[in-house]
Design a protein around this motif. Sequence first.
Motif, PDB file in Angstrom:
ATOM      1  N   ASN A 120       0.889  -1.170  -0.003  1.00 19.97           N
ATOM      2  CA  ASN A 120       0.065  -0.042   0.053  1.00 19.97           C
ATOM      3  C   ASN A 120       0.879   1.314  -0.135  1.00 19.97           C
ATOM      4  N   ILE A 121       1.362   1.494  -1.170  1.00 20.74           N
ATOM      5  CA  ILE A 121       2.330   2.589  -1.234  1.00 20.74           C
ATOM      6  C   ILE A 121       1.767   4.042  -0.827  1.00 20.74           C
ATOM      7  N   TRP A 122       0.469   4.235  -1.131  1.00 24.32           N
ATOM      8  CA  TRP A 122      -0.196   5.683  -0.685  1.00 24.32           C
ATOM      9  C   TRP A 122       0.010   5.450   1.044  1.00 24.32           C
ATOM     10  N   ALA A 123      -0.398   4.617   1.507  1.00 24.78           N
ATOM     11  CA  ALA A 123      -0.162   4.777   3.189  1.00 24.78           C
ATOM     12  C   ALA A 123       1.302   4.589   3.448  1.00 24.78           C
ATOM     13  N   GLU A 124       2.203   3.854   2.871  1.00 27.51           N
ATOM     14  CA  GLU A 124       3.558   3.668   3.448  1.00 27.51           C
ATOM     15  C   GLU A 124       4.328   5.156   3.219  1.00 27.51           C
ATOM     16  N   LYS A 125       3.914   5.788   2.250  1.00 22.70           N
ATOM     17  CA  LYS A 125       4.596   7.008   2.141  1.00 22.70           C
ATOM     18  C   LYS A 125       4.052   8.157   2.757  1.00 22.70           C
ATOM     19  N   GLY A 126       2.934   7.875   3.621  1.00 20.67           N
ATOM     20  CA  GLY A 126       2.135   8.886   4.500  1.00 20.67           C
ATOM     21  C   GLY A 126       1.424   9.852   3.685  1.00 20.67           C
ATOM     22  N   TYR A 127       0.939   9.389   2.649  1.00 21.80           N
ATOM     23  CA  TYR A 127      -0.089  10.335   1.910  1.00 21.80           C
ATOM     24  C   TYR A 127      -1.334  10.693   2.537  1.00 21.80           C
ATOM     25  N   ASN A 128      -1.771   9.615   3.418  1.00 18.03           N
ATOM     26  CA  ASN A 128      -3.169   9.955   4.319  1.00 18.03           C
ATOM     27  C   ASN A 128      -2.957  11.178   5.261  1.00 18.03           C
ATOM     28  N   SER A 129      -1.816  11.151   5.689  1.00 15.98           N
ATOM     29  CA  SER A 129      -1.423  12.237   6.817  1.00 15.98           C
ATOM     30  C   SER A 129      -1.211  13.645   6.121  1.00 15.98           C
ATOM     31  N   GLU A 130      -0.560  13.579   4.810  1.00 19.31           N
ATOM     32  CA  GLU A 130      -0.239  14.711   3.969  1.00 19.31           C
ATOM     33  C   GLU A 130      -1.522  15.237   3.392  1.00 19.31           C
ATOM     34  N   TRP A 131      -2.419  14.175   2.979  1.00 23.02           N
ATOM     35  CA  TRP A 131      -3.838  14.746   2.587  1.00 23.02           C
ATOM     36  C   TRP A 131      -4.541  15.680   3.508  1.00 23.02           C
ATOM     37  N   LYS A 132      -4.437  14.996   4.712  1.00 13.75           N
ATOM     38  CA  LYS A 132      -5.221  15.675   6.074  1.00 13.75           C
ATOM     39  C   LYS A 132      -4.526  17.030   6.575  1.00 13.75           C
ATOM     40  N   HIS A 133      -3.381  17.008   6.363  1.00 16.72           N
ATOM     41  CA  HIS A 133      -2.533  18.173   7.005  1.00 16.72           C
ATOM     42  C   HIS A 133      -1.788  19.139   6.087  1.00 16.72           C
ATOM     43  N   ASP A 134      -1.549  18.785   4.811  1.00 17.62           N
ATOM     44  CA  ASP A 134      -0.759  19.519   3.873  1.00 17.62           C
ATOM     45  C   ASP A 134      -1.059  19.087   2.450  1.00 17.62           C
ATOM     46  N   LYS A 135      -2.471  19.492   2.035  1.00 19.15           N
ATOM     47  CA  LYS A 135      -2.897  19.031   0.742  1.00 19.15           C
ATOM     48  C   LYS A 135      -2.073  19.728  -0.468  1.00 19.15           C
ATOM     49  N   LYS A 136      -1.860  20.938  -0.197  1.00 17.69           N
ATOM     50  CA  LYS A 136      -1.073  21.815  -1.059  1.00 17.69           C
ATOM     51  C   LYS A 136       0.286  21.038  -1.564  1.00 17.69           C
ATOM     52  N   ILE A 140       1.436  19.243  -5.157  1.00 16.74           N
ATOM     53  CA  ILE A 140       2.570  19.596  -6.043  1.00 16.74           C
ATOM     54  C   ILE A 140       3.355  18.371  -6.234  1.00 16.74           C
ATOM     55  N   LYS A 141       3.444  17.518  -5.228  1.00 12.38           N
ATOM     56  CA  LYS A 141       4.483  16.358  -5.504  1.00 12.38           C
ATOM     57  C   LYS A 141       3.704  15.448  -6.698  1.00 12.38           C
ATOM     58  N   LEU A 142       2.469  15.234  -6.463  1.00  8.93           N
ATOM     59  CA  LEU A 142       1.606  14.514  -7.472  1.00  8.93           C
ATOM     60  C   LEU A 142       1.645  15.146  -8.956  1.00  8.93           C
ATOM     61  N   GLY A 143       1.336  16.243  -8.834  1.00  6.10           N
ATOM     62  CA  GLY A 143       1.492  17.234 -10.141  1.00  6.10           C
ATOM     63  C   GLY A 143       2.832  16.942 -10.695  1.00  6.10           C
ATOM     64  N   THR A 144       3.963  16.977 -10.073  1.00  7.44           N
ATOM     65  CA  THR A 144       5.100  16.840 -10.329  1.00  7.44           C
ATOM     66  C   THR A 144       5.646  15.665 -11.035  1.00  7.44           C
ATOM     67  N   VAL A 145       4.944  14.526 -10.467  1.00  6.62           N
ATOM     68  CA  VAL A 145       5.261  13.228 -10.913  1.00  6.62           C
ATOM     69  C   VAL A 145       4.524  12.939 -11.995  1.00  6.62           C
ATOM     70  N   ALA A 146       3.183  13.572 -12.231  1.00  5.45           N
ATOM     71  CA  ALA A 146       2.339  13.477 -13.390  1.00  5.45           C
ATOM     72  C   ALA A 146       3.144  14.142 -14.531  1.00  5.45           C
ATOM     73  N   ALA A 147       3.591  15.288 -14.452  1.00  5.64           N
ATOM     74  CA  ALA A 147       4.188  16.037 -15.418  1.00  5.64           C
ATOM     75  C   ALA A 147       5.322  15.330 -16.085  1.00  5.64           C
ATOM     76  N   LEU A 148       6.524  14.855 -14.980  1.00  6.46           N
ATOM     77  CA  LEU A 148       7.538  13.846 -15.483  1.00  6.46           C
ATOM     78  C   LEU A 148       7.324  12.696 -16.204  1.00  6.46           C
ATOM     79  N   THR A 149       6.300  11.967 -15.660  1.00  5.42           N
ATOM     80  CA  THR A 149       5.762  10.824 -16.480  1.00  5.42           C
ATOM     81  C   THR A 149       5.199  11.082 -17.804  1.00  5.42           C
TER      82      THR A 149
END
Length: 168
Positions: A120-136, A140-149
């Motif tokens: 469960n890479i989403w949970a292991e990377k701590g994205y649940n916590s980041e979604w709750k506390h620092d969505k911006k 940015i991280k997900l947008g960067t990964v999408a743009a690079l991909t």
Amino acid sequence: MKKTAQDFAHIPGWGIDADPKNDPTYPNRHRTGEEHDGRSWQRPTQQVLDREVLHSIERPDYTAVVGNSVPPSGLSGMIRRFAFKYSENSYLHWLPLVMADKVNVVEGLLDDLAHGTVPNIWAEKGYNSEWKHDKKSLFIKLGTVAALTAGVVYLVASNNKGSKPKRG
């Protein structure tokens, strides 16, 4: 085989702090003179080493207690063994260790998949916590990964268009 201080005399700067007259802490602590005869404390009993433990070539012996829960193994272990052949002040020590950490992550994912566990890479990377506390920051991280991909996919696709054989 017990190593002595002479084994390390070839290392530049080794033993530079051995001269008690050149001790920068002199005025800041009470001196009894016993410190210069050797350790002023009893060394703890050496932990029994029942598996491979890597340690710096700049140290004559292992510390009394070592972490040995995960011995080096696989490709990452080979990279770590290579890194510990070099001094701690060398890029050939630290860069392979950083690379070994990354390789170890991939080995862990493959090991999970081999044992029938989907990580469960989403949970292991701590994205649940980041979604709750620092969505911006998460966006940015997900947008960067999408743009690079997208950029990599575009480059690969554009290179493949020019390499198709012509029929005629």
